[in-house]
Design an enzyme around this catalytic site. Structure first.
Site, PDB file in Angstrom:
ATOM      1  N   GLU A 142      34.429  49.646  47.725  1.00 40.85           N
ATOM      2  CA  GLU A 142      34.524  49.998  46.291  1.00 40.85           C
ATOM      3  C   GLU A 142      35.262  51.369  45.983  1.00 40.85           C
ATOM      4  O   GLU A 142      36.028  51.479  44.776  1.00 40.85           O
ATOM      5  CB  GLU A 142      33.531  49.893  45.132  1.00 40.85           C
ATOM      6  CG  GLU A 142      32.804  48.309  45.342  1.00 40.85           C
ATOM      7  CD  GLU A 142      33.581  47.466  44.314  1.00 40.85           C
ATOM      8  OE1 GLU A 142      34.658  47.856  43.857  1.00 40.85           O
ATOM      9  OE2 GLU A 142      33.514  46.308  44.695  1.00 40.85           O
ATOM     10  N   GLU A 171      43.674  42.447  37.766  1.00 42.12           N
ATOM     11  CA  GLU A 171      43.328  43.398  38.793  1.00 42.12           C
ATOM     12  C   GLU A 171      43.602  42.486  40.096  1.00 42.12           C
ATOM     13  O   GLU A 171      43.456  41.296  40.274  1.00 42.12           O
ATOM     14  CB  GLU A 171      41.875  43.526  38.940  1.00 42.12           C
ATOM     15  CG  GLU A 171      41.510  44.466  37.975  1.00 42.12           C
ATOM     16  CD  GLU A 171      39.842  44.666  38.187  1.00 42.12           C
ATOM     17  OE1 GLU A 171      39.280  44.270  38.919  1.00 42.12           O
ATOM     18  OE2 GLU A 171      39.280  45.307  37.099  1.00 42.12           O
ATOM     19  N   GLU A 219      38.164  55.950  43.898  1.00 43.65           N
ATOM     20  CA  GLU A 219      37.197  56.542  42.875  1.00 43.65           C
ATOM     21  C   GLU A 219      36.008  56.802  43.698  1.00 43.65           C
ATOM     22  O   GLU A 219      35.170  55.807  44.123  1.00 43.65           O
ATOM     23  CB  GLU A 219      36.944  55.347  41.901  1.00 43.65           C
ATOM     24  CG  GLU A 219      38.318  55.060  41.074  1.00 43.65           C
ATOM     25  CD  GLU A 219      38.076  53.840  40.051  1.00 43.65           C
ATOM     26  OE1 GLU A 219      37.503  54.089  38.979  1.00 43.65           O
ATOM     27  OE2 GLU A 219      38.487  52.722  40.407  1.00 43.65           O
ATOM     28  N   LYS A 269      32.344  55.147  42.394  1.00 35.97           N
ATOM     29  CA  LYS A 269      32.269  53.766  41.950  1.00 35.97           C
ATOM     30  C   LYS A 269      31.089  53.222  42.803  1.00 35.97           C
ATOM     31  O   LYS A 269      30.768  53.351  43.879  1.00 35.97           O
ATOM     32  CB  LYS A 269      33.531  53.025  42.564  1.00 35.97           C
ATOM     33  CG  LYS A 269      33.639  51.747  41.833  1.00 35.97           C
ATOM     34  CD  LYS A 269      34.332  51.789  40.669  1.00 35.97           C
ATOM     35  CE  LYS A 269      34.676  50.133  40.133  1.00 35.97           C
ATOM     36  NZ  LYS A 269      35.568  49.424  40.720  1.00 35.97           N
TER      37      LYS A 269
END
Length: 321
Positions: free
Chosen positions: A300, A241, A291, A294
């Site tokens: 995030e 990641e 997202e 998240k």
């Protein structure tokens, strides 16, 4: 040379396209490596007979069961891997994401890796799939300068047996590498241009005879240095990641995120690192979409390369070498 850049398919959101559309969207954008965080059956079905290679996570909460019961590991592999091979190209089975030595499941990670590998070996089509785990760079007690990279003393009992397993089986160590978090946590000691590939070729960190123009390479090489000290100098590091958010926190702007992704994909991963020149760094960008569910800091929710309606946030990012 196979493309080195993959994209993580995080799905902690309530507004994302259906899994089949997502897989088609990967293919349409020339993305040939995907990481998913659980064995979602809709995604696995959609990946059949595509050119996409898959890194499939064993969710952390499942690890103790697979560690303690080889039959459970065999059943998990049969259901989620062997039943899809060879139609789905499995690249890695990732047993745990960012497990720390203090986590209750830490003692289960290596036994689960053994049981998963033994289960894969029962199928000729799956026997060559590599089993690994993903670490946080926080496992290192020292990261600067890169040559001084070393796992924390408190992590050695956890990480060294895993590293030995990987070396014995020709599997890489997966590491989540985030210059963004290093930048915002540095109290101003890390310059923004160094973190987002903005130095224009200027060496910022001198490390003996090596020179570092960006923080990504320095962080990867600190992991390589730690592996050398842990007795695995030839182990490959795969960046499982990395990314930069476009909103939600300090330094999280569309401009900074665009600079990071463009700098990363414009030759950084193919060139190798100063410590490993010419050895490309297989890298998975995080993540395909924003997202909106998240948890954690607001940033995030803003790591996506695309919006949930499949519009590119950074249209010049390329996913091939």
């Amino acid at each position: 040379q196979a493309p080195l850049i993959g994209v993580c398919n995080g799905r902690v959101a309530d507004n994302l396209p259906p899994e089949g559309d997502v897989v088609a969207f990967y293919t349409a954008n020339g993305i040939t490596k995907m990481r998913i965080y659980e064995p979602d059956q809709f995604t696995l079905q959609a990946l059949k007979n595509t050119p996409i290679e898959l890194a499939l996570d064993v969710p952390n909460e499942v690890i103790p069961t697979l560690a303690g019961d080889p039959a459970a590991a065999t059943a998990w592999v049969q259901t989620n891997v062997i039943s899809y091979t060879p139609s789905v190209q499995f690249r890695y089975i990732v047993v745990g994401n960012e497990v720390m030595p203090t986590d209750p499941i830490s003692q289960s990670v290596l036994p689960a890796m053994h049981n998963i590998q033994n289960a894969l070996a029962q199928s000729p089509a799956a026997a060559n799939v590599k089993v690994s785990t993903t670490i946080r760079v926080d496992l290192l007690g020292t990261t600067y300068p890169p040559y001084a990279g070393a796992f924390a003393d408190s992590a050695m009992a956890y990480v060294v047996p895993i590293v030995q397993f990987l070396a014995a089986n020709g599997a890489p160590l997966l590491a989540n590498v985030y210059p963004y978090f290093a930048y915002i946590g540095s109290s101003g000691q890390v310059a923004l241009d160094y973190a987002i590939f903005g130095t224009g070729g200027r060496v910022v960190v001198h490390d003996g005879v090596l020179g570092y123009q960006n923080l990504f390479h320095a962080m990867v090489d600190s992991v390589y240095a730690a592996l050398e000290k842990a007795g695995a100098p030839n182990l490959q590091v795969v960046v499982s990641e990395t990314g930069w958010p476009s909103a939600g926190n300090d330094g999280a702007t569309p401009e900074n995120a665009a600079a990071y992704y463009l700098g990363l994909t414009n030759g950084t991963v193919t060139s190798g690192t100063p410590k490993r020149p010419g050895q490309p760094v297989e890298t998975y960008l995080f993540a395909m979409f924003d997202e909106n569910q998240k948890p954690g800091a607001a940033s995030e929710q803003h790591f996506g390369l695309f919006t949930p309606d499949k519009q590119p946030k950074y249209p010049l990012v390329k996913f091939t070498n």
